[in-house]
Design an enzyme around this catalytic site. Structure first.
Site, PDB file in Angstrom:
ATOM      1  CE  LYS A   1      26.105  41.633  39.379  1.00  0.00           C
ATOM      2  NZ  LYS A   1      26.413  42.123  40.694  1.00  0.00           N
TER       3      LYS A   1
ATOM      4  CE  LYS B   1      30.688  47.824  38.250  1.00  0.00           C
ATOM      5  NZ  LYS B   1      31.050  47.372  39.548  1.00  0.00           N
TER       6      LYS B   1
ATOM      7  CE  LYS C   1      32.987  42.584  45.214  1.00  0.00           C
ATOM      8  NZ  LYS C   1      31.861  42.236  46.066  1.00  0.00           N
TER       9      LYS C   1
END
Ligand code: ATP
Ligand code: LTN
Length: 335
Positions: free
Chosen positions: A120, A202, A205
């Site tokens: 992140k 993966k 979102k």
């Protein structure tokens, strides 16, 4: 679920999802599907973790709507408010309080090592805030407040449950037995659904829409995304994560929505091409997600009902959380 003798043990279950970002089939197969199964025989608490969402860029004026929408999504996906507690994290202040207290016993080095933090902080370079680093401590607070036995999540959250266990043990050692040490519960298959466009990553979102199937995508979108999904060289429909990550991912999704094993599917598609697999998978997904779309539409018109569920949930969560925090305060010498 573990059993002792013939009597099944009732587990305390806690999990949460952030209100920001539309849910995809990875979130469903990794987390929510397990929640729906677990709520039948266990004490379940499912949280909308709005405080966690503040650590990534967001728009304050949209947050309340996103929270309400996420509650609707939980219900549409099968979480039953008569069986499970559903509530909003920031409405139970004990989460923030316990997070602060746990901050004081958590080494910064442990937080720096977290994969999600590293990813992140690369993704949101302009906003590497302390909340992003401390994110796992707030998550530990969420889990430990409810004396949780198991935390149903996808593979990517496993590391956060590990640090939660470390924090719980450390607190118990330092201040005396206070917290249960929880365990992560990953599904046997579907703990890591891969991106449709980059099947070695993966499904996420925060990646472009064509990389994922949203739980509420319309039939045309589902079809277009599946037909464009990246497959592999060769023609045979065989499961092999290393050599055929794209086809293997499609087979996993197919298997989990149809209830057929991957072996059965390999047999079904023997001698057939990727286009046939994709066409059949699109139809399966369109049909499987139809009831989610319908329920969501119904619930969107029932705002008062959904808010009442969250209020009832808040009250129930508050009782458990305040009892744990009272014990923590005492143990830490604050009362
Ligand atoms: P982001 O990638 O932006 O961090 P996300 O798609 O991972 O978001 P989260 O809100 O972090 O979504 O995850 C909610 C739940 O869904 C967690 O339990 C997580 O482990 C699970 N989950 C997320 N992505 C997948 C996936 N691709 N496969 C299986 N489970 C997943
Ligand atoms: N970090 C989780 C969301 C989350 C969570 C929790 C999951 C916050 N608190 C407690 C399980 C238990 C994620 O999915 N990104």
């Amino acid at each position: 679920m573990t059993t002792r003798g013939l009597t099944p043990t009732i587990m305390k279950v806690f999990s949460g999802i952030q209100p920001t970002g539309a849910l995809h089939i990875g979130n469903y197969l990794g987390a929510i599907k397990q929640w729906v199964e677990l709520q039948e025989k266990n004490e379940c608490v499912f949280c909308i973790v709005d405080l966690h969402a503040l650590t990534s860029p967001y728009q304050p004026e949209t947050l309340q709507n996103l929270i309400l929408e996420k509650a609707i999504v939980y219900l549409a996906a099968g979480v039953n408010p008569e069986k499970a507690t559903i509530f909003v994290q920031s409405e139970v202040k004990e989460h923030s309080e316990l997070a602060w207290l746990l901050n004081t016993i958590t080494p910064i080095g442990d937080l720096n090592r977290m994969t999600q933090y590293k990813e992140k902080s690369k993704k949101f370079k302009q906003n590497v805030n302390a909340g992003l680093l401390n994110y796992p401590i707030l998550m530990a607070a969420d889990i430990l407040l409810y004396q949780t036995d198991i935390v149903p999540v996808g593979q990517d959250q496993k590391q956060h449950i590990e640090i939660t266990r470390t924090i719980a043990r450390k607190f118990n050692q330092k201040f005396g037995q206070t917290f249960k040490v929880p365990e992560a519960k990953l599904p046997n298959a579907g703990a890591k659904i891969m991106s449709l466009t980059q099947p070695t990553k993966k499904m996420s979102k925060t990646d472009p829409p064509e990389s994922r199937i949203g739980l509420f995508d319309e039939p045309e979108e589902i079809k277009a995304k599946i037909m464009k999904a990246v497959t592999d060289t060769g023609k045979t429909i065989k499961y092999n994560e290393k050599l055929k990550p794209g086809v293997s991912n499609l087979l996993t999704i197919y298997s989990l929505f149809s209830g057929k094993t991957v072996k059965e599917l390999e047999k079904k598609f023997k001698g057939k091409g990727y286009a046939e697999l994709k066409k059949s998978l699109s139809e399966l997904l369109i049909n499987s997600l139809e009831s989610f779309r319908r329920k969501k539409k119904e619930l969107l018109c029932r705002e008062v009902y959904v808010k009442e569920i969250l209020e009832q949930g808040r009250k129930r969560a508050q009782i458990i959380a305040s009892s744990t925090i009272a014990d923590v305060r005492k143990k830490m010498g604050l009362t």
